[in-house]
Design a protein around this motif. Sequence first.
Motif, PDB file in Angstrom:
ATOM      1  N   VAL A  53       0.745  -1.410   0.157  1.00 16.53           N
ATOM      2  CA  VAL A  53       0.211   0.317  -0.458  1.00 16.53           C
ATOM      3  C   VAL A  53       0.609   0.910  -0.166  1.00 16.53           C
ATOM      4  O   VAL A  53       0.585   2.324  -1.019  1.00 16.53           O
ATOM      5  N   VAL A  54       1.457   1.624   0.852  1.00 18.92           N
ATOM      6  CA  VAL A  54       2.846   2.320   0.710  1.00 18.92           C
ATOM      7  C   VAL A  54       4.396   2.740  -0.205  1.00 18.92           C
ATOM      8  O   VAL A  54       3.452   3.764  -0.826  1.00 18.92           O
ATOM      9  N   GLU A  55       3.696   1.816  -0.938  1.00 18.95           N
ATOM     10  CA  GLU A  55       5.153   1.499  -2.032  1.00 18.95           C
ATOM     11  C   GLU A  55       3.872   2.178  -3.324  1.00 18.95           C
ATOM     12  O   GLU A  55       4.117   3.247  -4.018  1.00 18.95           O
ATOM     13  N   ARG A  56       3.172   1.195  -3.256  1.00 17.85           N
ATOM     14  CA  ARG A  56       2.302   1.545  -5.104  1.00 17.85           C
ATOM     15  C   ARG A  56       1.118   2.988  -4.420  1.00 17.85           C
ATOM     16  O   ARG A  56       1.227   3.657  -5.720  1.00 17.85           O
ATOM     17  N   GLY A  57       1.206   3.426  -3.126  1.00 18.30           N
ATOM     18  CA  GLY A  57       0.062   5.079  -3.030  1.00 18.30           C
ATOM     19  C   GLY A  57       1.385   5.512  -3.504  1.00 18.30           C
ATOM     20  O   GLY A  57       1.334   6.443  -4.086  1.00 18.30           O
ATOM     21  N   ALA A  58       2.860   5.834  -3.006  1.00 21.46           N
ATOM     22  CA  ALA A  58       3.718   6.636  -3.849  1.00 21.46           C
ATOM     23  C   ALA A  58       3.737   6.623  -5.303  1.00 21.46           C
ATOM     24  O   ALA A  58       3.880   7.965  -5.699  1.00 21.46           O
ATOM     25  N   GLU A  95       0.784  13.522  -9.960  1.00 20.73           N
ATOM     26  CA  GLU A  95       1.468  14.796  -9.813  1.00 20.73           C
ATOM     27  C   GLU A  95       2.005  14.773 -10.894  1.00 20.73           C
ATOM     28  O   GLU A  95       2.517  16.200 -11.686  1.00 20.73           O
ATOM     29  N   ALA A  96       3.232  13.692 -11.898  1.00 20.53           N
ATOM     30  CA  ALA A  96       3.454  14.275 -12.674  1.00 20.53           C
ATOM     31  C   ALA A  96       2.936  14.975 -14.077  1.00 20.53           C
ATOM     32  O   ALA A  96       2.871  15.772 -14.796  1.00 20.53           O
ATOM     33  N   ALA A  97       0.988  13.656 -14.054  1.00 17.96           N
ATOM     34  CA  ALA A  97       0.274  14.199 -14.652  1.00 17.96           C
ATOM     35  C   ALA A  97      -0.462  15.620 -15.163  1.00 17.96           C
ATOM     36  O   ALA A  97      -0.749  16.652 -16.061  1.00 17.96           O
ATOM     37  N   ARG A 117       1.373  17.617 -13.964  1.00 12.80           N
ATOM     38  CA  ARG A 117       2.350  18.721 -14.366  1.00 12.80           C
ATOM     39  C   ARG A 117       2.503  19.414 -15.544  1.00 12.80           C
ATOM     40  O   ARG A 117       2.506  20.124 -15.855  1.00 12.80           O
ATOM     41  N   GLU A 118       2.110  18.026 -16.301  1.00 10.66           N
ATOM     42  CA  GLU A 118       2.511  18.196 -17.889  1.00 10.66           C
ATOM     43  C   GLU A 118       0.718  18.443 -17.944  1.00 10.66           C
ATOM     44  O   GLU A 118       0.863  19.206 -19.449  1.00 10.66           O
ATOM     45  N   ALA A 119       0.016  18.315 -17.679  1.00  8.23           N
ATOM     46  CA  ALA A 119      -1.139  19.046 -18.417  1.00  8.23           C
ATOM     47  C   ALA A 119      -1.322  20.466 -18.028  1.00  8.23           C
ATOM     48  O   ALA A 119      -1.653  21.310 -18.602  1.00  8.23           O
ATOM     49  N   ALA A 120      -0.915  21.063 -16.555  1.00  9.31           N
ATOM     50  CA  ALA A 120      -0.222  22.454 -16.839  1.00  9.31           C
ATOM     51  C   ALA A 120       0.234  23.182 -17.632  1.00  9.31           C
ATOM     52  O   ALA A 120       0.212  24.181 -18.555  1.00  9.31           O
ATOM     53  N   ALA A 121       1.153  22.494 -17.678  1.00 12.21           N
ATOM     54  CA  ALA A 121       2.280  23.178 -19.062  1.00 12.21           C
ATOM     55  C   ALA A 121       1.985  23.120 -19.992  1.00 12.21           C
ATOM     56  O   ALA A 121       2.291  24.008 -21.102  1.00 12.21           O
ATOM     57  N   ALA A 122       1.262  21.576 -20.881  1.00 11.26           N
ATOM     58  CA  ALA A 122       0.461  21.756 -21.930  1.00 11.26           C
ATOM     59  C   ALA A 122      -0.288  23.189 -21.495  1.00 11.26           C
ATOM     60  O   ALA A 122      -0.493  23.389 -23.523  1.00 11.26           O
ATOM     61  N   GLU A 123      -1.294  23.331 -21.199  1.00  5.11           N
ATOM     62  CA  GLU A 123      -1.938  24.022 -21.115  1.00  5.11           C
ATOM     63  C   GLU A 123      -1.597  25.803 -21.363  1.00  5.11           C
ATOM     64  O   GLU A 123      -1.569  26.512 -21.708  1.00  5.11           O
TER      65      GLU A 123
END
Length: 288
Positions: free
Chosen positions: A244-249, A256-258, A260-266
């Motif tokens: 749970v800890v590892e997969r959750g991270a 968070e990466a998605a 950031r990518e969406a914000a950059a594309a926008e």
Amino acid sequence: MSDDGVPVPGNGYRKGPVLLRRGQVPTTTTDQRLLAGPSKDTDWLHGDPWRVMRIQSEFVEGFGALAEIGKAVSVFGSARTSPDHPDYALAVAVGRGLVEAGYAVITGGGPGIMAGANQGASQAGGLSVGLGIELPFEQGFNPWVDLAVNFRYFFARKTMFVKYAEGFIVLPGGFGTFDELFEALTLVQTHKVTEFPVVLVGSEYWQGLLDWLRQACIQRGMISPADLDLITLVDDPDEAVAHVVERGAQLRAAEEAAVREAAAAEAQAAAETGTRGTVRGPRTPSGA
């Protein structure tokens, strides 16, 4: 006795925050009355709007009570497991491990596996949450619950299990446990919620189910092989918590990466639109 035949302390009937006993106990539950089909009696035309208000109040009360619990994991399992059963000890270890990893523990608040997980969480000094449900006979919250919320409607309660949890750990259980497990998997599979880890504890109990899913459901095309990747099977409670800890991270990092990518594309799209929309005026002759 509870409605599923489990001996429980006390007697009476929970109707939201209200406790009824003796002659005040109704013959049907709130869910039964809500889901009952139409009849010649048209009183339901006037009663259903009030049901909507009660449903709304359950969501408001649940959101208000749980909004600040922080990171949490929902733990499911049988209400019939006795405290001297090995599965109960597994539940205690899971609850303790989750608290040590920084999570609050959410259960249905009843006896059996639920009590074990709440006990482990409470004894480890963490937050132990119980989400109860109206039953024909009062089941009551187990003594290890620190924060308890009682619901009339199953769907309102289920929303709280999902909304405030970053993962599910499922120990051996019956129909109610299966319902919670497959509802969680369906929500993830259909992308109705952001993916979260789902861990089954106890290969002796769960392996037959996974074999059936693989042999019957996948072979008939009812599910895809990738759908089974949503489930992790372990025997060790520490391994369940670690997953749970590892997969959750991993999932948080991907989300968070998605973002950031969406914000950059926008931002890039906005910049390109602004450049295309710029109108240059006539140049001024030199020396003018």
